[in-house]
Write a protein that holds these residues in place. Structure first.
Motif, PDB file in Angstrom:
ATOM      1  N   GLU A   1      -3.894 -10.669 -27.367  1.00  0.00           N
ATOM      2  CA  GLU A   1      -3.508  -9.256 -27.415  1.00  0.00           C
ATOM      3  C   GLU A   1      -2.414  -9.000 -26.386  1.00  0.00           C
ATOM      4  O   GLU A   1      -2.303  -9.711 -25.387  1.00  0.00           O
ATOM      5  CB  GLU A   1      -4.707  -8.348 -27.112  1.00  0.00           C
TER       6      GLU A   1
ATOM      7  N   LYS B   1      -0.977   0.905 -24.629  1.00  0.00           N
ATOM      8  CA  LYS B   1      -1.580   0.663 -25.931  1.00  0.00           C
ATOM      9  C   LYS B   1      -1.732  -0.837 -26.159  1.00  0.00           C
ATOM     10  O   LYS B   1      -0.811  -1.610 -25.869  1.00  0.00           O
ATOM     11  CB  LYS B   1      -0.736   1.281 -27.046  1.00  0.00           C
TER      12      LYS B   1
ATOM     13  N   TYR C   1      -2.085  -4.124 -28.535  1.00  0.00           N
ATOM     14  CA  TYR C   1      -1.709  -4.600 -29.870  1.00  0.00           C
ATOM     15  C   TYR C   1      -2.233  -6.020 -30.062  1.00  0.00           C
ATOM     16  O   TYR C   1      -2.082  -6.871 -29.171  1.00  0.00           O
ATOM     17  CB  TYR C   1      -0.189  -4.637 -30.041  1.00  0.00           C
TER      18      TYR C   1
END
Length: 328
Positions: A272, A278, A280
């Motif tokens: 990740e 955020k 992803y």
């Protein structure tokens, strides 16, 4: 920078003043200069003294042992100027990573004297591949010394390709550049190369894929690496590197191409990346692949997927492949 032991070769020595001569400097002898005889160079450049690599690359995650001047340990100059053929004359070219066969049914290839003897018959091909590989390594390391934010992509490619031609000792179709240098930035995944007049400049926040090749007697080395300077992209670079290593470990004679893709995907998509708060998941770019390589043929007909499923075609004895992974 010249080696430490040679840095004063062009300086002329001086004799100190005689302290018994007058005071205040009025009667001091003039400084005498010793003239050194100049030695004539014969037969072009010779390998210099073996040195210790010290220079680190600008981009990230190339490994603790990555030095842009690693080749000085072989007697290469910094910057490299001696063609690799001349540098290793009378010596074997360095061997790269050697992996065991992944399938149990192929373990006999490592224990059988007959198979090892058959393998030795390929030594001339392996020598050419290892020669081209060492050229690629030296050019790649040299490029990593000057690829940094602010460089124009066109200038970077010219500089890299000129050094490639110099170290491979370019000679028409016998040896030279394998294909145009790719320098794909950010959303451009692969195969971009600047045209004349392109003024694109590399930035600190860019992620760039540099892809270039060398060839000797048609044996092409196709290899790439990712350039990034901002540490926030470290997990992405780590994912792709680990996935590539998994693909190499899975590849081998009688292995199905889809199984290599499955191994790549499993590792790649276990990572990740956090960007601006955020998270992803890292994903494989499904429509880009590795490929088989033939003499004078960069894409020789077989594609190596980077996701599981699909092609059950097997890798065969005598084939060569570029294991390529693309993560986003």
């Amino acid at each position: 920078m010249a080696p430490e032991e040679n840095k004063n070769d062009d300086q002329e020595g001086e004799e100190p003043n005689d302290p018994t001569e007058g005071e205040g400097g009025a009667d001091k002898k003039k400084k005498k200069k010793k003239k050194k005889k100049k030695k004539k160079a014969a037969g072009g450049p010779k390998p210099g003294p073996v040195g210790t690599p010290t220079l680190k690359p600008h981009s990230r995650l190339l490994g603790e042992g990555a030095f842009t001047d690693y080749y000085v340990k072989y007697g290469q100059t910094e910057t490299p100027t001696i063609p690799v053929e001349d540098l290793f004359r009378g010596r074997e070219y360095p061997k790269g990573e050697i992996s065991p066969h992944p399938l149990e049914s192929n373990t006999y290839r490592e224990s059988s004297a007959e198979k090892r003897a058959q393998d030795r018959l390929m030594s001339d091909v392996y020598a050419k591949v290892r020669h081209a590989s060492e050229v690629h390594r030296q050019v790649r390391s040299y490029a990593q010394s000057f690829i940094k934010p602010g460089i124009k992509l066109a200038d970077m490619c010219h500089r890299l390709e000129n050094k490639n031609r110099e170290l491979v000792k370019e000679d028409g179709l016998l040896r030279g550049v394998g294909f145009p240098t790719g320098c794909s930035i950010n959303h451009v995944a692969a195969h971009y190369t600047p045209n004349s007049g392109d003024d694109t400049v590399l930035q600190y926040d860019d992620v760039m894929k540099v892809d270039f090749g060398t060839q000797i007697d048609g044996r092409i080395i196709d290899s790439a690496w990712t350039v990034a300077f901002n540490p926030r992209y470290d997990p992405l670079l780590g994912a792709v590197k680990a996935a590539t290593e998994a693909g190499i470990a899975a590849a081998g004679i009688d292995v199905r191409l889809c199984d290599v893709g499955e191994a790549v995907q499993e590792v790649m998509e276990s990572y990740e990346v956090e960007l601006d708060g955020k998270t992803y998941p890292v994903k494989c770019i499904r429509n880009l692949n590795g490929h088989s390589i033939g003499p004078y043929q960069i894409h020789a007909g077989k594609s190596v997927p980077i996701v599981g499923g699909g092609d059950t075609t097997k890798m065969e004895e005598g084939e060569m492949y570029a294991i390529e992974t693309f993560g986003t």
